[in-house]
Design a protein around this motif. Structure first.
Motif, PDB file in Angstrom:
ATOM      1  N   MET A   1       0.727  -1.290  -0.049  1.00 14.12           N
ATOM      2  CA  MET A   1       0.127   0.011   0.056  1.00 14.12           C
ATOM      3  C   MET A   1       0.820   1.248  -0.050  1.00 14.12           C
ATOM      4  SD  MET A   1      -3.022   1.379  -0.081  1.00 14.12           S
ATOM      5  CE  MET A   1      -3.479   3.173   0.209  1.00 14.12           C
ATOM      6  N   LYS A   2       2.044   1.197   0.670  1.00 11.59           N
ATOM      7  CA  LYS A   2       2.842   2.368   0.691  1.00 11.59           C
ATOM      8  C   LYS A   2       3.489   2.709  -0.477  1.00 11.59           C
ATOM      9  CE  LYS A   2       3.960   2.115   5.766  1.00 11.59           C
ATOM     10  NZ  LYS A   2       4.944   2.055   6.718  1.00 11.59           N
ATOM     11  N   GLN A   3       3.867   1.544  -1.094  1.00 10.28           N
ATOM     12  CA  GLN A   3       4.499   1.815  -2.738  1.00 10.28           C
ATOM     13  C   GLN A   3       3.300   2.181  -3.468  1.00 10.28           C
ATOM     14  OE1 GLN A   3       7.541   1.704  -3.549  1.00 10.28           O
ATOM     15  NE2 GLN A   3       7.047   1.807  -5.807  1.00 10.28           N
ATOM     16  N   PHE A   4       2.193   1.755  -3.346  1.00 10.91           N
ATOM     17  CA  PHE A   4       1.141   2.193  -4.323  1.00 10.91           C
ATOM     18  C   PHE A   4       0.799   3.683  -4.027  1.00 10.91           C
ATOM     19  CE2 PHE A   4      -3.387   3.084  -4.593  1.00 10.91           C
ATOM     20  CZ  PHE A   4      -3.592   2.974  -5.743  1.00 10.91           C
ATOM     21  N   LEU A   5       0.663   4.189  -2.740  1.00  4.70           N
ATOM     22  CA  LEU A   5       0.385   5.605  -2.628  1.00  4.70           C
ATOM     23  C   LEU A   5       1.632   6.370  -3.001  1.00  4.70           C
ATOM     24  CD1 LEU A   5      -1.187   7.565  -1.096  1.00  4.70           C
ATOM     25  CD2 LEU A   5       0.001   7.192   1.059  1.00  4.70           C
ATOM     26  N   PHE A   6       3.012   6.006  -2.996  1.00  6.69           N
ATOM     27  CA  PHE A   6       3.894   6.705  -3.357  1.00  6.69           C
ATOM     28  C   PHE A   6       3.587   6.976  -4.767  1.00  6.69           C
ATOM     29  CE2 PHE A   6       7.969   6.005  -5.956  1.00  6.69           C
ATOM     30  CZ  PHE A   6       8.363   7.322  -5.918  1.00  6.69           C
ATOM     31  N   GLU A   7       3.606   6.012  -5.680  1.00  6.18           N
ATOM     32  CA  GLU A   7       3.518   5.975  -7.091  1.00  6.18           C
ATOM     33  C   GLU A   7       2.290   6.783  -7.595  1.00  6.18           C
ATOM     34  OE1 GLU A   7       3.198   2.138  -8.289  1.00  6.18           O
ATOM     35  OE2 GLU A   7       5.467   1.481  -8.047  1.00  6.18           O
ATOM     36  N   TYR A   8       1.017   6.409  -6.691  1.00  7.26           N
ATOM     37  CA  TYR A   8      -0.035   7.487  -7.076  1.00  7.26           C
ATOM     38  C   TYR A   8       0.327   8.890  -6.981  1.00  7.26           C
ATOM     39  CZ  TYR A   8      -5.070   8.812  -7.295  1.00  7.26           C
ATOM     40  OH  TYR A   8      -6.054   9.501  -7.596  1.00  7.26           O
ATOM     41  N   LEU A   9       0.901   9.352  -5.830  1.00  8.39           N
ATOM     42  CA  LEU A   9       1.243  10.579  -5.394  1.00  8.39           C
ATOM     43  C   LEU A   9       2.176  11.084  -6.376  1.00  8.39           C
ATOM     44  CD1 LEU A   9       1.070  11.076  -1.540  1.00  8.39           C
ATOM     45  CD2 LEU A   9      -0.856  11.515  -3.088  1.00  8.39           C
ATOM     46  N   ASN A  10       3.092  10.337  -6.598  1.00 10.19           N
ATOM     47  CA  ASN A  10       4.309  11.134  -7.583  1.00 10.19           C
ATOM     48  C   ASN A  10       3.854  11.372  -8.856  1.00 10.19           C
ATOM     49  OD1 ASN A  10       7.165  11.333  -7.707  1.00 10.19           O
ATOM     50  ND2 ASN A  10       7.164   9.729  -8.973  1.00 10.19           N
ATOM     51  N   GLU A  11       2.997  10.546  -9.504  1.00 13.14           N
ATOM     52  CA  GLU A  11       2.317  10.798 -10.858  1.00 13.14           C
ATOM     53  C   GLU A  11       1.540  12.103 -10.702  1.00 13.14           C
ATOM     54  OE1 GLU A  11      -0.427   8.586 -14.272  1.00 13.14           O
ATOM     55  OE2 GLU A  11       0.103   7.591 -12.483  1.00 13.14           O
ATOM     56  N   ILE A  12       0.610  12.225  -9.693  1.00 16.34           N
ATOM     57  CA  ILE A  12       0.123  13.565  -9.952  1.00 16.34           C
ATOM     58  C   ILE A  12       1.037  14.855  -9.439  1.00 16.34           C
ATOM     59  CG2 ILE A  12      -1.672  14.743  -8.354  1.00 16.34           C
ATOM     60  CD1 ILE A  12      -3.161  12.122  -7.554  1.00 16.34           C
ATOM     61  N   LEU A  13       1.911  14.641  -8.710  1.00 17.59           N
ATOM     62  CA  LEU A  13       2.854  15.965  -8.185  1.00 17.59           C
ATOM     63  C   LEU A  13       3.755  16.300  -9.406  1.00 17.59           C
ATOM     64  CD1 LEU A  13       2.878  15.193  -4.176  1.00 17.59           C
ATOM     65  CD2 LEU A  13       1.247  16.767  -5.704  1.00 17.59           C
ATOM     66  N   SER A  14       4.391  15.126  -9.737  1.00 20.97           N
ATOM     67  CA  SER A  14       5.579  15.378 -10.730  1.00 20.97           C
ATOM     68  C   SER A  14       5.415  16.450 -11.595  1.00 20.97           C
ATOM     69  CB  SER A  14       5.704  14.213 -11.554  1.00 20.97           C
ATOM     70  OG  SER A  14       6.378  13.025 -10.755  1.00 20.97           O
ATOM     71  N   PRO A  15       4.322  16.822 -12.516  1.00 19.45           N
ATOM     72  CA  PRO A  15       4.461  18.064 -13.450  1.00 19.45           C
ATOM     73  C   PRO A  15       4.442  19.437 -12.430  1.00 19.45           C
ATOM     74  CG  PRO A  15       2.635  16.385 -13.724  1.00 19.45           C
ATOM     75  CD  PRO A  15       3.330  15.958 -12.353  1.00 19.45           C
ATOM     76  N   PHE A  16       3.565  19.243 -11.400  1.00 15.03           N
ATOM     77  CA  PHE A  16       3.651  20.687 -10.401  1.00 15.03           C
ATOM     78  C   PHE A  16       5.185  20.815  -9.894  1.00 15.03           C
ATOM     79  CE2 PHE A  16      -0.785  18.935  -9.858  1.00 15.03           C
ATOM     80  CZ  PHE A  16      -1.236  19.921 -11.075  1.00 15.03           C
ATOM     81  N   ARG A  17       5.829  19.691  -9.570  1.00 12.05           N
ATOM     82  CA  ARG A  17       6.997  19.711  -8.734  1.00 12.05           C
ATOM     83  C   ARG A  17       8.166  20.373  -9.753  1.00 12.05           C
ATOM     84  NH1 ARG A  17       8.412  14.175  -8.444  1.00 12.05           N
ATOM     85  NH2 ARG A  17       7.595  14.030  -6.437  1.00 12.05           N
TER      86      ARG A  17
END
Length: 335
Positions: A274-290
């Motif tokens: 679940m932690k790995q899934f959450l990381f990948e999910y958030l990272n995909e959302i935040l990457s363009p804004f980052r």
């Protein structure tokens, strides 16, 4: 006349996931409204009440402004400015201070809480460590609001008292000098998410349990892997209620995505998975804004240009209105 909405953003630290879902996201959505006039400001005067580190104040101001701009704040429609760039605000604060009863300030929750701590610690001085900034900052907050004739102030429940104080101060001024101020109203959105942090408590800089919004990928993954969970084994059904991992995911996900993850919890998803899934999910959302955030941080002149644009627009309101207030109290030419 358009409804005016105003929000202040403390420049007291690095923006984190909790800031985003609780304040940044709803404000950015509101900044695109054409049926309302929106004011958003960096509350740097408020920040020096508790922080006396000039370098940290500057860094936080840059990070907070960059975060709002990177996430899509519409600065053509909304007015985005730095509080300390508006000299009319401290002048109005003094005018309002002279109309504010000390007894009203005595009742401020923040002041009373500090006094209570001193009394519990038997310091011998109930006001030990309390500055006039802390004591009277509800008046500065009132000036922030009243200067721009704001109708609605989005706040958490802990800030309702300050909006009520602003109303009291404005009403007293209006009674004495005539109707000049709009009486503001608190706007509470119970649907706005409040996220838990790494240790399960509310995500807060004061608890040192935050997940900064624009961490590099490796650091983001490392922090998510540190999120506190229970000892249930893989394959054992898990409750979503009270689970920080699920709470953070739900704040970003669609209803369909939430329903799918609930099934995975019922099936006993492993915490590591679940932690790995959450990381990948958030990272995909935040990457363009980052990427946008990093570009802004590397080019602070671009941030400054936006704040100067906002300053000039804000002062189109504040300069003539303060002139009106000065005339109302009697600051007029003698000949």
């Amino acid at each position: 006349m358009k409804e005016t909405v105003l929000t202040g953003i403390q420049t007291s630290g690095t923006p984190h996931l909790g800031n985003y879902v609780g304040a940044i996201r709803p404000a950015i959505e509101a900044s695109r409204r054409t049926d309302a006039r929106s004011f958003y400001f960096l509350a740097d005067y408020h920040s020096i009440i508790s922080s006396h580190d000039p370098a940290r104040l500057r860094q936080s101001s840059m990070e907070v402004a960059a975060a709002w701009l990177a996430m899509g704040l519409d600065t053509d429609n909304a007015v985005f400015y730095r509080q300390s760039d508006i000299p009319e605000i401290p002048e109005l604060t003094w005018v309002l201070t002279c109309m504010t009863a000390k007894g009203l300030m005595n009742r401020a929750h923040s002041y009373k809480a500090k006094v209570q701590v001193n009394e519990e610690n038997r310091t011998g001085d109930p006001d030990k460590g309390i500055t006039m900034g802390l004591f009277s900052y509800p008046i500065l907050m009132a000036a922030d609001i009243l200067m721009f004739k704001a109708h609605k102030i989005p706040v958490g429940k802990d800030q309702i008292q300050h909006i009520e104080m602003a109303r009291d101060i404005a009403a007293r001024f209006n009674h004495h000098y005539g109707d000049h101020f709009v009486l503001p109203e608190a706007m509470i959105d119970d649907s706005v998410a409040v996220l838990s942090g790494l240790d399960g408590r509310k995500m807060s800089k004061s608890y040192n349990n935050t997940i900064p919004l624009f961490l590099p990928e490796k650091k983001l993954r490392k922090l998510i892997m540190k999120i506190k969970t229970n000892s249930l084994e893989p394959g054992e059904p898990k409750a979503t209620e009270g689970c920080t991992l699920f709470e953070i995911f739900r704040a970003f996900a669609t209803e369909a995505e939430v329903a799918d993850v609930k099934k995975r919890y019922e099936a006993g998803i492993a915490w590591g998975e679940m932690k790995q899934f959450l990381f990948e999910y958030l990272n995909e959302i935040l990457s363009p804004f980052r990427d946008t955030y990093d570009r802004l941080i590397a080019n602070p002149g671009d941030i400054e240009a936006e704040l100067i644009k906002g300053r000039d627009r804000a002062r189109e309101f504040s300069v003539p209105f303060l002139k009106e207030i000065r005339e109302a109290v009697g600051f007029t030419p003698l000949g």
